[in-house]
Design a protein around this motif. Sequence first.
Motif, PDB file in Angstrom:
ATOM      1  N   UNK A 101      18.040 -29.713  16.737  1.00  0.00           N
ATOM      2  CA  UNK A 101      18.443 -30.509  17.909  1.00  0.00           C
ATOM      3  C   UNK A 101      18.277 -29.690  19.192  1.00  0.00           C
ATOM      4  N   UNK A 102      18.582 -28.392  19.106  1.00  0.00           N
ATOM      5  CA  UNK A 102      18.430 -27.551  20.307  1.00  0.00           C
ATOM      6  C   UNK A 102      16.952 -27.407  20.668  1.00  0.00           C
ATOM      7  N   UNK A 103      16.128 -27.173  19.624  1.00  0.00           N
ATOM      8  CA  UNK A 103      14.702 -26.981  19.897  1.00  0.00           C
ATOM      9  C   UNK A 103      14.052 -28.247  20.446  1.00  0.00           C
ATOM     10  N   UNK A 104      14.540 -29.415  19.964  1.00  0.00           N
ATOM     11  CA  UNK A 104      13.936 -30.677  20.456  1.00  0.00           C
ATOM     12  C   UNK A 104      14.690 -31.234  21.663  1.00  0.00           C
ATOM     13  N   UNK A 105      15.613 -30.436  22.203  1.00  0.00           N
ATOM     14  CA  UNK A 105      16.404 -30.812  23.389  1.00  0.00           C
ATOM     15  C   UNK A 105      17.145 -32.137  23.188  1.00  0.00           C
ATOM     16  N   UNK A 106      17.614 -32.368  21.948  1.00  0.00           N
ATOM     17  CA  UNK A 106      18.326 -33.622  21.692  1.00  0.00           C
ATOM     18  C   UNK A 106      19.771 -33.349  21.254  1.00  0.00           C
ATOM     19  N   UNK A 107      20.306 -32.213  21.689  1.00  0.00           N
ATOM     20  CA  UNK A 107      21.673 -31.848  21.307  1.00  0.00           C
ATOM     21  C   UNK A 107      22.674 -32.779  22.003  1.00  0.00           C
ATOM     22  N   UNK A 125      28.394 -31.218  20.955  1.00  0.00           N
ATOM     23  CA  UNK A 125      27.846 -30.009  20.310  1.00  0.00           C
ATOM     24  C   UNK A 125      27.466 -28.992  21.382  1.00  0.00           C
ATOM     25  N   UNK A 126      26.827 -29.481  22.463  1.00  0.00           N
ATOM     26  CA  UNK A 126      26.427 -28.572  23.553  1.00  0.00           C
ATOM     27  C   UNK A 126      27.664 -27.924  24.177  1.00  0.00           C
ATOM     28  N   UNK A 127      28.717 -28.739  24.361  1.00  0.00           N
ATOM     29  CA  UNK A 127      29.935 -28.197  24.966  1.00  0.00           C
ATOM     30  C   UNK A 127      30.507 -27.062  24.104  1.00  0.00           C
ATOM     31  N   UNK A 128      30.614 -27.294  22.783  1.00  0.00           N
ATOM     32  CA  UNK A 128      31.231 -26.272  21.920  1.00  0.00           C
ATOM     33  C   UNK A 128      30.370 -25.022  21.805  1.00  0.00           C
ATOM     34  N   UNK A 129      29.026 -25.205  21.766  1.00  0.00           N
ATOM     35  CA  UNK A 129      28.153 -24.019  21.728  1.00  0.00           C
ATOM     36  C   UNK A 129      28.386 -23.187  22.988  1.00  0.00           C
ATOM     37  N   UNK A 130      28.415 -23.864  24.140  1.00  0.00           N
ATOM     38  CA  UNK A 130      28.597 -23.131  25.404  1.00  0.00           C
ATOM     39  C   UNK A 130      29.998 -22.536  25.486  1.00  0.00           C
ATOM     40  N   UNK A 131      30.974 -23.281  24.994  1.00  0.00           N
ATOM     41  CA  UNK A 131      32.365 -22.802  25.049  1.00  0.00           C
ATOM     42  C   UNK A 131      32.519 -21.494  24.247  1.00  0.00           C
ATOM     43  N   UNK A 132      32.013 -21.482  23.025  1.00  0.00           N
ATOM     44  CA  UNK A 132      32.159 -20.269  22.198  1.00  0.00           C
ATOM     45  C   UNK A 132      31.265 -19.135  22.712  1.00  0.00           C
ATOM     46  N   UNK A 133      30.128 -19.507  23.300  1.00  0.00           N
ATOM     47  CA  UNK A 133      29.275 -18.464  23.893  1.00  0.00           C
ATOM     48  C   UNK A 133      30.023 -17.810  25.047  1.00  0.00           C
TER      49      UNK A 133
END
Length: 473
Positions: free
Chosen positions: A191-197, A201-209
């Motif tokens: 989903x990240x590679x195809x920019x369809x996240x 999901x995007x929020x939690x990835x950024x939050x934990x990053x």
Amino acid sequence: MSTPPPPSSGILRTEPAPASAGATFYVAADKIYPREITGRFARMRNVAVVVLLGLYYGVAWIQWDGHQALLFDVPHRKFYIFGLTLWPQDFFYLALLLILAALSLFFVTSLAGRLWCGYACPQTVWTELFIRIEQWTEGKRSKRMKLDQGPWSREKVLRKFSKQFLWIALSLFTGFTFVGYFTPIRELGGAILSLSLGPWAAFWVLFYSFATYGNAGHLREQVCKYMCPYARFQSVMFDKDTLIISYDEKRGEPRGGRKRGTDPRAQGLGDCIDCTMCVQVCPTGIDIRNGLQHECIACAACIDACDDVMDRMGSPRGLIRYTTDHAVHGEQIRVVRPRVVVYACILVGVAATLVVSLVTRTPLILDVIRDRNALYREVRGDRIENAYTLRLINLDDAPHAYRLEVAGLDEAELVSPTGVIEAQPGEVSTIAARVQAPSSVAHGVHPITLSLAAVDAPNIAVQEKTRFLGPQP
Ligand code: SF4
Ligand code: SF4
């Protein structure tokens, strides 16, 4: 008031504001520049960092029986733990696992002090990795201090940019991996590679990053000093026989400089040459010679530093060492103490309960509720019927067909359902069941058993006791 750091301790202090109108009580945190360290405990910490980070980043990619080996699939309410699939109804096992983890921490702490903090805590492990990146990009401690104090130059911009770039890339990969334990990581990556996240999901990835970047990159020792609850309550698990890192004051004092290979006693000195190396390597910026402090995360960097100094001075190692309060004061050491025994017994008891309950776990739940509207019904004149509501949950990873049977009362007969009951993995089915028995045997209250067994898997079977009611005799 805090004690000023010794010269060249590597702590950059901001000058306190003069006490005047508008002065603030807030004091910016001092930046700590831990000196690079080598030695046996540093090697152990490196091994721990490699193993733990290898597990964290690697396990998410392992497949097991066609699914991700470790996956907490919250949307589908399934937890995959290698060969085991747990459902919300199996919360008991997860609770036992958490209790086991907490008890293990208590046991290890009472026996060996803050081993967890020094070698295995995520804050320690990621901070270690971030410091390594800082060393690669900005150089050794003295160079880093000079770089921070110096004006902005092309080199400074390049070094700072490289550090931030690597920190952010590592933080994003860490956040992505963390979310990958809750959403299948291969799908997440696709989903990240195809920019369809999706937005969540995007929020939690950024939050934990962001959490990784902030905690390991900037807050570092402040998390241990001010935020970690374990640092606050671990002292209650300590006693005078708990392993601690301690400076041998009797041997070290009075401290003072001397020539290599000379006898300190002849000069009226102790073994400590007051080189402050133990302070310079400390990631929390404390001086272990001031005694046991709650800021000490027991990383043993000061032991390695001091051992190295002692080797050079021709003195025996161990001026700073792992020891216990009793050992330092020449009293008898007791490894086996009541609190250690109590923690060990509870730990073994909980572990045994977990293992036995997992081994004997049946991936099927049957709840039986008697019909509350009518105690019994008379049918065809000579028969008594009781109605039940069954709740069946298939906790297996595969669909199954089940057959229901009744036992415990002679001539009792299941009239519904008589065919097989099918249930998909995780499906919760509500089934109306009816049991009949001849009036001649049905008077009074009779305990009966309803058995449910998978026709395609003989080891999956459960029984539930209930009652069959008839007219009063
Ligand atoms: S490293 Fe050892 S010798 Fe140097 S100041 Fe610390 S305790 Fe003293
Ligand atoms: S005092 Fe020693 S063991 Fe404690 S945090 Fe500092 S370097 Fe690590």
